[in-house]
Scaffold this motif. Structure first.
Motif, PDB file in Angstrom:
ATOM      1  N   SER A 203     -10.018  62.619  59.401  1.00  0.00           N
ATOM      2  CA  SER A 203     -11.339  63.114  59.002  1.00  0.00           C
ATOM      3  C   SER A 203     -11.330  63.644  57.580  1.00  0.00           C
ATOM      4  CB  SER A 203     -11.793  64.220  59.966  1.00  0.00           C
ATOM      5  OG  SER A 203     -11.918  63.735  61.278  1.00  0.00           O
ATOM      6  N   PHE A 204     -10.306  64.399  57.246  1.00  0.00           N
ATOM      7  CA  PHE A 204     -10.236  64.958  55.893  1.00  0.00           C
ATOM      8  C   PHE A 204     -10.184  63.855  54.842  1.00  0.00           C
ATOM      9  CE2 PHE A 204      -7.770  68.756  57.841  1.00  0.00           C
ATOM     10  CZ  PHE A 204      -8.946  69.331  58.259  1.00  0.00           C
ATOM     11  N   GLU A 205      -9.361  62.837  55.099  1.00  0.00           N
ATOM     12  CA  GLU A 205      -9.171  61.776  54.104  1.00  0.00           C
ATOM     13  C   GLU A 205     -10.321  60.788  54.079  1.00  0.00           C
ATOM     14  OE1 GLU A 205      -6.134  58.038  53.216  1.00  0.00           O
ATOM     15  OE2 GLU A 205      -5.426  59.727  54.423  1.00  0.00           O
ATOM     16  N   HIS A 206     -10.738  60.307  55.241  1.00  0.00           N
ATOM     17  CA  HIS A 206     -11.678  59.187  55.286  1.00  0.00           C
ATOM     18  C   HIS A 206     -13.136  59.622  55.315  1.00  0.00           C
ATOM     19  CE1 HIS A 206      -8.541  56.161  55.753  1.00  0.00           C
ATOM     20  NE2 HIS A 206      -7.922  57.015  56.542  1.00  0.00           N
ATOM     21  N   VAL A 207     -13.401  60.867  55.691  1.00  0.00           N
ATOM     22  CA  VAL A 207     -14.785  61.346  55.691  1.00  0.00           C
ATOM     23  C   VAL A 207     -15.066  62.187  54.453  1.00  0.00           C
ATOM     24  CG1 VAL A 207     -16.546  62.647  56.965  1.00  0.00           C
ATOM     25  CG2 VAL A 207     -14.829  61.305  58.214  1.00  0.00           C
ATOM     26  N   PHE A 208     -14.095  63.031  54.059  1.00  0.00           N
ATOM     27  CA  PHE A 208     -14.348  63.976  52.966  1.00  0.00           C
ATOM     28  C   PHE A 208     -13.516  63.697  51.707  1.00  0.00           C
ATOM     29  CE2 PHE A 208     -15.778  66.160  56.781  1.00  0.00           C
ATOM     30  CZ  PHE A 208     -17.026  66.587  56.386  1.00  0.00           C
TER      31      PHE A 208
END
Length: 468
Positions: free
Chosen positions: A118-123
């Motif tokens: 989530s941290f890498e691919h969303v934000f």
């Protein structure tokens, strides 16, 4: 720096890696079918920004705060809402810093994969989360949440979600679903009928819940026939908002198939304060069979989630309420427990009953042989403590030889953490592709078949099982 390895979970055997990667490449972009979960329909009805990073990633996710609490961090300091009025931390930045300080606790867990994805691919974050980078993370996520592309409906579309099922109790008026329906948004968010509060005599407020059920439906819920009519009415109401399934989280998998006369006597007993724990369990078991019979009429898929010893810590339950990380797996019997219901409906191919377990020892001994025999039964995916690479691998190894792939129901994420949905489905797709590659390499599956099965496990089986 990448937070997630591009070929993660595809390296089970170097000789299989190329095929596993190719299989994954063939399914990684398929739409997400999320047929069972606990996201809040209010998010999509109002389409307002998520409040802050802590409320997006920490306080609603019992996977997250459970690990932190197990290592001495208090729920109050993590901002988990209390029900007894106890003071809790309300500064989201302080909560986030505490989370970041302890992020190392998640190393090696599926939560680490989900969060870093989530941290890498969303934000678009590319540095590890820790105490030193906590504010960098917080400021980046907070800024992104203010952008239109990060509103709930936009993320729903970005995540490529085709269908998302929420879960509401039998007394819910489904107002948020009505608001979604009245909007111009085309996202497919449906509900699921969860009647535990009016089926379990040991559920807090059971007597009042029955009165409310009667008021909502206009039925006399203090008679057996009126009580069953009320359930039928609520199921139809939920179906009008897209429901294709009911969901039942009972302590055991016990079912009963009493005569209607004996069932009515048991019902009258559970209405009194003299109902014993044994009678309460028998009533829950009878109601699973009654719900299965209702499914013969209205087509709702019956999901059974037994075996969780819920709210194990009394103090946590009294202070913070249900679903706060203290639900523990327990041994569960299926063969004897399900027989009364299966005698009633198990051979009916028009009925679909999806079984979940928190007792992995039952996979090869009980669940796979049952699903491999009864037309009504399907196996749900590894659930809760086992929706991980190892859990999915163990599930496939224990069940495939006996019930095959096509007596299973694909994957569901069962989550309250919205941003984890694509991450969880990605883990499932990678794990299944690694397993399929192993079958090809050992001559148990042809390569062309592996591509078909990968597509089915990723997409078609969930649509088929849940009648979407």
């Amino acid at each position: 720096m990448l937070l997630t390895a591009p070929d993660r979970l595809l390296f089970s055997d170097p000789n299989q890696h190329g095929l596993a990667r190719d299989l994954y490449d063939s399914v990684k972009s398929l739409p997400i079918i999320s047929p069972h979960g606990h996201c809040d329909p209010k998010w999509f009805a109002e389409n307002k920004r998520f409040p802050n990073p802590a409320e997006l990633f920490v306080t609603p996710d019992h996977y997250v705060f459970r690990m932190l609490v197990s290592c001495g961090v208090s729920m109050a300091d993590l901002g988990v809402p209390s029900i007894d009025g106890s003071a809790i931390e309300t500064d989201p930045r302080k909560i986030w810093r505490l989370f970041a300080k302890h992020f190392h606790l998640f190393r090696g867990t599926p939560s680490s994969l989900w969060l870093n994805h989530s941290f890498e691919h969303v934000f678009d974050l590319d540095i590890p989360l820790n105490a030193e980078t906590a504010d960098v993370y917080y400021d980046r996520i907070e800024a992104k949440l203010s952008e239109a592309e990060f509103l709930p409906r936009a993320l729903f579309d970005r995540f490529n979600i085709e269908t998302l099922a929420t879960t509401e109790g039998a007394l819910d008026d489904l107002a948020w679903h009505q608001q979604i329906r009245d909007s111009s948004w085309a996202g497919n968010v449906i509900t699921t009928y969860r009647p535990d509060a009016v089926v379990d005599p040991e559920y807090e407020g059971f007597a009042q819940n029955l009165r409310e059920l009667g008021q909502i439906t206009g039925e006399d819920t203090h008679t057996w026939s009126g009580y069953l009519k009320a359930h039928r009415a609520r199921r139809q109401y939920f179906k009008s908002f897209g429901a294709t399934a009911s969901d039942h989280g009972h302590p055991t998998a016990r079912t009963e198939n009493l005569s209607q006369q004996d069932a009515e006597k048991l019902f009258q007993k559970v209405l009194t304060s003299e109902c014993t724990a044994e009678e309460a369990d028998a009533f829950r078991g009878q109601m699973l069979t009654e719900m299965a019979r209702m499914s013969q009429d209205d087509g709702l898929v019956l999901q059974i989630h037994p075996g969780s010893r819920r709210n194990h810590n009394a103090t946590v339950f009294e202070t913070f309420g249900r679903d706060k990380g203290f639900d523990i797996p327990g041994r569960t019997d299926y063969v004897a427990a399900l027989k009364p219901m299966l005698d009633a409906v198990g051979m009916d191919p028009t009925v679909t009953i999806i079984l979940f377990t928190l007792d992995e020892t039952s996979y090869s001994r009980e669940l796979a042989p049952l699903a491999g025999a009864y037309p009504a039964l399907k196996l749900g995916p590894p659930w809760w403590f086992f929706d991980s690479y190892e859990g999915i691998k163990r599930f496939r190894e224990a069940t495939t030889e006996t019930c095959g792939f096509y007596n299973t129901a694909g994957f569901n994420d069962d989550t309250r953490a919205f941003c984890s949905i694509p991450a969880r489905h990605d883990v499932a797709r990678r794990s299944d592709c690694a397993y399929l590659a192993s079958l090809v390499s050992t001559g148990r599956l042809r390569e062309a078949e592996a591509y078909e099965v990968a597509h089915d496990l990723t997409y078609r089986l969930a649509k088929q099982a849940y009648r979407l």
